[in-house]
Design a protein around this motif. Structure first.
Motif, short mmCIF file in Angstrom:
data_model
loop_
_atom_site.label_atom_id
_atom_site.label_comp_id
_atom_site.label_asym_id
_atom_site.label_seq_id
_atom_site.Cartn_x
_atom_site.Cartn_y
_atom_site.Cartn_z
N VAL A 180 27.77 17.75 56.76
CA VAL A 180 27.15 17.67 58.08
C VAL A 180 26.90 16.22 58.49
CG1 VAL A 180 25.10 18.28 59.41
CG2 VAL A 180 26.13 19.96 57.88
N LYS A 181 26.54 15.37 57.55
CA LYS A 181 26.26 13.97 57.88
C LYS A 181 27.50 13.22 58.32
CE LYS A 181 22.14 13.46 54.96
NZ LYS A 181 21.51 12.71 53.83
N GLN A 182 28.65 13.76 58.02
CA GLN A 182 29.91 13.12 58.42
C GLN A 182 30.47 13.71 59.72
OE1 GLN A 182 31.59 10.48 57.08
NE2 GLN A 182 29.74 10.21 55.85
N ARG A 183 29.76 14.65 60.31
CA ARG A 183 30.25 15.27 61.53
C ARG A 183 30.05 14.32 62.72
NH1 ARG A 183 28.39 21.04 61.94
NH2 ARG A 183 26.31 20.15 62.21
N PRO A 184 31.10 14.04 63.47
CA PRO A 184 31.00 13.11 64.61
C PRO A 184 30.16 13.71 65.74
CG PRO A 184 33.30 13.46 63.97
CD PRO A 184 32.48 14.52 63.30
N ALA A 185 29.41 12.89 66.43
CA ALA A 185 28.65 13.34 67.60
C ALA A 185 29.58 13.87 68.68
CB ALA A 185 27.79 12.20 68.14
N SER A 186 30.79 13.34 68.75
CA SER A 186 31.75 13.78 69.76
C SER A 186 32.25 15.19 69.53
CB SER A 186 32.95 12.82 69.80
OG SER A 186 32.55 11.53 70.22
N LEU A 187 31.90 15.78 68.38
CA LEU A 187 32.32 17.14 68.07
C LEU A 187 31.23 18.15 68.44
CD1 LEU A 187 34.84 18.50 66.89
CD2 LEU A 187 33.78 18.41 64.63
N ASP A 188 30.18 17.69 69.10
CA ASP A 188 29.15 18.62 69.57
C ASP A 188 29.80 19.70 70.44
OD1 ASP A 188 27.23 17.22 68.25
OD2 ASP A 188 26.34 16.30 70.03
N PRO A 189 29.31 20.94 70.38
CA PRO A 189 29.94 22.02 71.15
C PRO A 189 30.05 21.69 72.63
CG PRO A 189 28.37 22.91 69.59
CD PRO A 189 28.20 21.41 69.55
N LEU A 190 31.13 22.13 73.24
CA LEU A 190 31.31 21.93 74.68
C LEU A 190 30.24 22.69 75.44
CD1 LEU A 190 35.19 22.42 74.90
CD2 LEU A 190 33.95 20.24 74.95
N PRO A 191 29.81 22.19 76.58
CA PRO A 191 28.81 22.93 77.38
C PRO A 191 29.43 24.18 77.98
CG PRO A 191 29.63 21.02 78.59
CD PRO A 191 30.20 20.91 77.22
N ASP A 192 28.57 25.06 78.44
CA ASP A 192 29.05 26.26 79.14
C ASP A 192 29.49 25.88 80.55
OD1 ASP A 192 28.45 27.89 76.97
OD2 ASP A 192 26.39 28.24 77.67
N PHE A 193 30.58 26.48 81.00
CA PHE A 193 31.05 26.28 82.36
C PHE A 193 31.01 27.62 83.08
CE2 PHE A 193 33.31 23.11 79.73
CZ PHE A 193 32.84 21.94 80.33
N SER A 194 30.68 27.60 84.35
CA SER A 194 30.48 28.85 85.09
C SER A 194 31.76 29.68 85.19
CB SER A 194 29.95 28.55 86.49
OG SER A 194 30.90 27.81 87.25
N SER A 195 32.91 29.02 85.09
CA SER A 195 34.18 29.74 85.21
C SER A 195 34.66 30.32 83.88
CB SER A 195 35.26 28.80 85.76
OG SER A 195 35.44 27.68 84.91
N ASP A 196 33.93 30.04 82.79
CA ASP A 196 34.35 30.53 81.47
C ASP A 196 34.18 32.04 81.34
OD1 ASP A 196 34.95 27.98 80.76
OD2 ASP A 196 33.29 27.72 79.34
N ARG A 197 35.17 32.66 80.75
CA ARG A 197 35.09 34.06 80.35
C ARG A 197 35.62 34.13 78.92
NH1 ARG A 197 32.84 33.46 84.38
NH2 ARG A 197 32.92 34.65 86.33
N LEU A 198 34.92 33.47 78.01
CA LEU A 198 35.46 33.18 76.69
C LEU A 198 35.32 34.34 75.72
CD1 LEU A 198 34.15 29.53 76.21
CD2 LEU A 198 36.27 30.30 77.29
N ASP A 199 36.37 34.57 74.97
CA ASP A 199 36.39 35.52 73.87
C ASP A 199 36.06 34.73 72.61
OD1 ASP A 199 36.94 37.26 71.83
OD2 ASP A 199 38.97 37.77 72.49
#
Length: 452
Positions: A180-199
């Motif tokens: 976990v300490k080696q996980r890049p900050a840029s790999l934080d989960p993407l935000p939710d978008f209103s157009s998403d209908r994700l499976d």
């Protein structure tokens, strides 16, 4: 599909961004698709001194010049003689290098995307052994050689066919491996978008593999080898298949089209541009993330369904208003050719903008998004038809950037607020993966993370 200016030059390098769902896919000319890295370079098989994929067969050289009507006659008349491996099959990409393969190469005719989750009980040790196996297999197959163990012979008669195999790590990988300490900050989960209908079942994953080639059997052979190598260490989470136009299929090099019929990828950033590496790859000096990500990149993967029945009910003029470019040649509605800069201020006699304010090409232009840049390198897909007869088809959108929080996210947020294209597409799956730099000779991909 974002156009970061919807469609303009060609290749994994362009400056405005092609038009396609979500962040605009990669636009590459066909010449860039066929001009890979290195010709020939075939490996040897088992002491015989002959490449495993030596010949294409009699159709190799002659089939290219035969018309549809003359194909059968051509095969009948062709002498039973050895023919040189066609350039399509002999072209080879290199496994070892500064960056992993499958990022800056041109569009490939066939692709497979597959995500894995580590098996219960598997951790850092098992992940390291898996990446070592995968890297060995990738190096051999990309050289046109057989897999080291249990090769299926699916691609026995083919050359390397520009095969590329690329590996990445998802957010959850670092929890599973105690890194976990080696996980890049840029790999934080993407935000939710209103157009998403994700499976969720078809999104994310511990590990991600991208496979591309200019031959379908070569690509499938690699997919099968990678899946077999996973053994008991990892299980397939999801897998998707894609395609692009084959190199040499058009009379002249041109930007690729997506399934909506639009030229797609005109303004992709170009490797020749002075700031290309800065925008696409993580610097090696450690200033933008952990040392193990040096020369790596981040891949945003989105399965974007195109609502083709609705789209095709529009007139060509209406489609052009949605995109902001002419369908025939990709030129901006403000005038010129495909590569002409879009005039966002040009108005008609009634004072209305020639390029509508909600046109996809206008919204996604880098100069309208703080310079946000992504290298789009997608595949189209078609997974049959729904019960109502509508096609399950669209774009396997893949974009590369040095930092998705400054590349993909701001553009997608802007699209979320008013892109005219949004009513004709649906984002159905999503993933974000950290893709480390290329492996040096004697290394496996990810070694600096897993053994650092």
């Amino acid at each position: 599909m974002t156009d970061q200016s919807a469609t303009e030059a060609t290749v994994p390098g362009q400056t405005d961004a092609g038009h396609s769902p979500s962040c605009e896919p990669s636009g590459q000319t066909e010449s860039e698709q066929s001009g890979r890295t290195e010709q020939g370079g075939q490996g040897q098989q088992g002491g015989q001194g002959v490449s495993r994929r030596k010949l294409l067969g009699t159709a190799g050289a002659t089939g290219i010049v035969l018309g549809a009507a003359g194909a059968a006659a051509g095969h009948a008349a062709a002498p039973a003689q050895a023919t040189p491996l066609a350039s399509l099959g002999s072209t080879r990409a290199m496994f070892h290098g500064k960056h992993q393969p499958g990022i800056t190469e041109g569009l490939q005719a066939r692709g497979h995307l597959v995500a894995f989750d580590l098996a219960p009980g598997a951790g850092r040790k098992e992940a390291a052994a898996l990446l070592r196996r995968w890297s060995t297999t990738a190096e051999r197959l990309m050289a046109g050689e057989a897999a080291a163990h249990g090769d299926t012979d699916v691609a026995r008669d083919a050359g390397p066919s520009s095969l590329t195999i690329t590996f990445g790590f998802g957010h959850s990988f670092f929890d599973r491996t105690g890194l976990v300490k080696q996980r890049p900050a840029s790999l934080d989960p993407l935000p939710d978008f209103s157009s998403d209908r994700l499976d969720k079942a078809r999104s994310n994953g511990d590990l991600w593999v991208q496979i591309g080639a200019d031959d379908a059997l070569v690509a499938f052979h690699a997919l099968r080898a990678i899946q077999k190598d996973a053994g008991s260490a990892a299980r397939v989470r999801w897998q998707m298949n894609g395609f692009n136009r084959s190199p040499g299929a058009t009379t002249h090099p041109m930007t690729a089209r997506n399934l909506m019929g639009q030229l797609d990828g005109t303004r992709n950033p170009k490797p020749a541009e002075p700031d290309f590496d800065k925008r696409i790859f993580v610097p090696a000096d450690g200033s933008k993330g952990p040392a193990w990500m040096a020369n790596g990149s981040y891949a945003v993967v989105r399965r974007i369904r195109m609502l083709l029945d609705d789209w095709e009910n529009l007139s060509v003029r209406a489609q052009e208003q949605v995109i902001g470019r002419r369908k025939s040649d990709g030129a901006p509605l403000s005038g010129g050719t495909e590569t002409t800069a879009m005039d966002l201020e040009k108005a008609d006699a009634q004072g209305d903008y020639i390029v509508p304010v909600n046109a996809h090409a206008r919204i996604t232009r880098p100069d309208q998004n703080g310079g946000s840049a992504m290298l789009r390198r997608p595949f189209s897909y078609h997974d049959g038809f729904g019960a109502d007869g509508t096609p399950d088809a669209g774009l396997l959108f893949i974009c590369w950037q040095a930092d998705p929080l400054r590349g993909f996210v701001p553009v997608q947020r802007k699209l979320d607020r008013g892109d005219a294209l949004s009513q004709y597409i649906r984002h159905e799956a999503s993933g974000l993966f950290a893709v480390p730099g290329g492996a040096a000779r004697g290394e496996y991909v990810g070694q600096r993370l897993l053994e650092g």
